[in-house]
Design a protein around this motif. Structure first.
Motif, PDB file in Angstrom:
ATOM      1  N   LEU A   1      41.583  47.387  36.507  1.00  0.00           N
ATOM      2  CA  LEU A   1      40.271  48.047  36.470  1.00  0.00           C
ATOM      3  C   LEU A   1      40.234  49.120  35.386  1.00  0.00           C
ATOM      4  O   LEU A   1      39.251  49.242  34.649  1.00  0.00           O
TER       5      LEU A   1
ATOM      6  N   ASN B   1      44.318  45.054  40.729  1.00  0.00           N
ATOM      7  CA  ASN B   1      45.008  46.341  40.863  1.00  0.00           C
ATOM      8  C   ASN B   1      44.328  47.398  39.998  1.00  0.00           C
ATOM      9  O   ASN B   1      43.467  47.094  39.173  1.00  0.00           O
ATOM     10  N   VAL B   2      44.724  48.624  40.206  1.00  0.00           N
ATOM     11  CA  VAL B   2      44.102  49.756  39.508  1.00  0.00           C
ATOM     12  C   VAL B   2      44.251  49.624  38.005  1.00  0.00           C
ATOM     13  O   VAL B   2      43.313  49.903  37.249  1.00  0.00           O
TER      14      VAL B   2
ATOM     15  N   ARG C   1      43.274  40.676  45.213  1.00  0.00           N
ATOM     16  CA  ARG C   1      42.669  41.964  44.857  1.00  0.00           C
ATOM     17  C   ARG C   1      43.164  42.448  43.497  1.00  0.00           C
ATOM     18  O   ARG C   1      44.351  42.394  43.202  1.00  0.00           O
TER      19      ARG C   1
ATOM     20  N   ARG D   1      44.882  58.300  39.421  1.00  0.00           N
ATOM     21  CA  ARG D   1      44.252  57.897  40.685  1.00  0.00           C
ATOM     22  C   ARG D   1      44.701  58.822  41.812  1.00  0.00           C
ATOM     23  O   ARG D   1      43.900  59.285  42.612  1.00  0.00           O
TER      24      ARG D   1
ATOM     25  N   HIS E   1      38.285  50.408  43.569  1.00  0.00           N
ATOM     26  CA  HIS E   1      39.551  49.813  44.008  1.00  0.00           C
ATOM     27  C   HIS E   1      39.737  49.970  45.506  1.00  0.00           C
ATOM     28  O   HIS E   1      40.128  49.026  46.201  1.00  0.00           O
TER      29      HIS E   1
END
Length: 164
Positions: A118, A114-115, A112, A137, A100
């Motif tokens: 993922l 996002n976390v 992009r 995270r 990320h």
């Protein structure tokens, strides 16, 4: 009323009974001799109309049960991969955080990833559950000892493989 009608624990006959009683009560309130504000009368009429609609829906459910079955969302198939024994979801979170941060994941529109996206994909891929990905995270980023233990392991494994 909506929770009652949406309840799957209630039989159609019980629903009809309760809806009819509520409708009758509202009709009696509306037809009282007292003078009521117009806004209140409009609300009563709307509520009675809604109850009559719900009663018709219950009758429809009784007459045509197959039509009224709620469509279930197809279950996402499980992945055939599992996380190997010495590794943990935190190790995956270390990898996800690095991916990320580097901006590796992109959506179809070019923005992009996002976390959470993922994490959802990696969780599915390895059949694990990562609770609260943002906090996890943050924990990976704020580690003081062995900040990149899993990434170092991956790097060393790749170096060994390339030297063979």
């Amino acid at each position: 009323m909506q929770r009652f009608v949406a309840s799957e624990h209630c039989t159609p006959l019980d629903m009809l009974h309760a809806l009819s009683r509520a409708r009758n009560r509202l009709v009696r309130l509306r037809s009282c001799e007292e003078r009521h504000p117009a806004a209140l009368v409009a609300l009563w009429e709307g509520a009675v109309a809604h109850l009559e609609f719900e009663i018709r829906m219950v009758y429809l459910r009784i007459e045509h049960p197959a039509i009224m079955d709620r469509l279930r969302e197809p279950e996402k198939p499980c992945s055939v991969l599992y996380l190997a024994e010495p590794f943990t979801p935190t190790d995956l979170m270390e990898l996800i955080t690095a991916l990320h941060s580097a901006g590796v994941g992109r959506r179809i529109d070019g923005t992009r990833a996002n976390v959470e996206q993922l994490v959802e994909l990696f969780s599915w891929m390895f059949n694990v559950r990562i609770n609260n990905p943002i906090q996890c995270r943050r924990g990976v980023i704020n580690r003081k000892l062995r900040l990149t233990r899993f990434l170092d392991l991956l790097r060393n494994s790749l170096i060994e493989e390339s030297q063979r």
